[in-house]
Enzyme design. Structure first.
Site, short mmCIF file in Angstrom:
data_model
loop_
_atom_site.label_atom_id
_atom_site.label_comp_id
_atom_site.label_asym_id
_atom_site.label_seq_id
_atom_site.Cartn_x
_atom_site.Cartn_y
_atom_site.Cartn_z
N PHE A 185 0.85 -1.18 0.00
CA PHE A 185 0.00 0.00 0.00
C PHE A 185 0.89 1.24 0.00
O PHE A 185 1.22 1.78 1.05
CB PHE A 185 -0.91 -0.01 1.24
CG PHE A 185 -1.55 -1.35 1.48
CD1 PHE A 185 -2.75 -1.69 0.85
CD2 PHE A 185 -0.95 -2.30 2.31
CE1 PHE A 185 -3.33 -2.94 1.05
CE2 PHE A 185 -1.53 -3.54 2.51
CZ PHE A 185 -2.72 -3.87 1.88
N ASP A 195 6.01 2.82 9.18
CA ASP A 195 4.83 2.36 8.42
C ASP A 195 4.37 1.03 9.02
O ASP A 195 4.16 0.05 8.33
CB ASP A 195 5.21 2.19 6.94
CG ASP A 195 4.00 2.00 6.05
OD1 ASP A 195 2.88 2.33 6.48
OD2 ASP A 195 4.18 1.51 4.93
N HIS A 226 -1.24 0.28 12.90
CA HIS A 226 -2.02 1.51 12.85
C HIS A 226 -2.91 1.73 14.07
O HIS A 226 -3.73 2.63 14.08
CB HIS A 226 -2.87 1.54 11.57
CG HIS A 226 -2.07 1.87 10.35
ND1 HIS A 226 -0.78 1.42 10.18
CD2 HIS A 226 -2.34 2.63 9.26
CE1 HIS A 226 -0.32 1.88 9.01
NE2 HIS A 226 -1.25 2.62 8.45
MG MG Z 1 1.33 2.47 5.14
#
Ligand code: MG
Length: 205
Positions: free
Chosen positions: A15, A136, A139
């Site tokens: 992504f 990254d 989340h």
């Molecule tokens: Mg990401």
């Protein structure tokens, strides 16, 4: 970046927008002389191709930190679950073979070190100031806070902290990444550089 590497990145699961990837490439290339490039959350290696190609262009090193069991959104029954990366024997995700394959195809085996563990455990033993850290990872707010607290203090002066998936509008995405971006700014330790789509870029003072 070479057309061959761009092709590997485009074909890789993951992504990451092309413009974000090219920004990561340039940042890694321009800061690899300051210290290793650390990527927290590699998944199958799409972003690793960009940062790794940048590191290689400057004779630097990329360290890919990932436990390879997927983040919360990748688990079975979740929005971003991909059955292809599920290991039925382990009854868990395993993206490590995919990352290795990507690194090989991108000719980054001499540039990238794959560190298979959690962000927190990797940070515990990590003592070299990175020239750049790209966050990254998970989340959830806890995961994002952990990544920030573990890695932001380690970035060398003049180095880069890049954070993926910034969504100023909560209707467009989770708020954990932008929350740690705002924490970094509020700390007074970083200067803000231009954001590229959802990629936030900060320079350590
Ligand atoms: Mg990401």
């Amino acid at each position: 970046m070479s057309p061959a590497a761009l092709e590997v990145a485009a074909a890789c699961k993951g992504f990451l927008d092309l413009d974000e990837g090219l920004c990561l490439f340039a940042l890694a290339r321009d800061h690899a002389h300051l210290g290793p490039i650390v990527e927290v959350g590699s998944y199958c290696g799409k972003s690793s191709v960009y940062v790794g190609s940048g590191a290689r262009a400057s004779g630097g090193t990329l360290v890919c930190v990932d436990h390879h069991r997927g983040n919360e959104e990748n688990q079975q029954g979740q929005l971003y679950h991909d059955p292809e990366v599920f290991d039925p024997d382990a009854e868990r995700l395993d993206t490590l073979p995919w990352l290795r394959d990507t690194i090989r195809k991108a000719k980054l085996e001499d540039t990238a070190i794959l560190l298979v563990t959690t962000s927190a455990r990797a940070a515990e033993v990590w003592t070299i100031p990175p020239g750049m850290v790209f966050i990254d990872g998970g989340h959830t707010q806890v995961a994002a806070d952990t990544d920030y607290e573990c890695w932001a203090p380690k970035v060398v002066s003049g180095g880069i902290l890049a954070i993926h998936d910034l969504f100023p509008n909560p209707d467009e995405g989770g708020q954990a990444p932008i929350n740690i971006y705002r924490r970094a700014l509020a700390s007074g330790d970083f200067d803000e550089l231009p954001t590229v789509k959802t990629l936030g870029v900060l320079r350590k003072k």
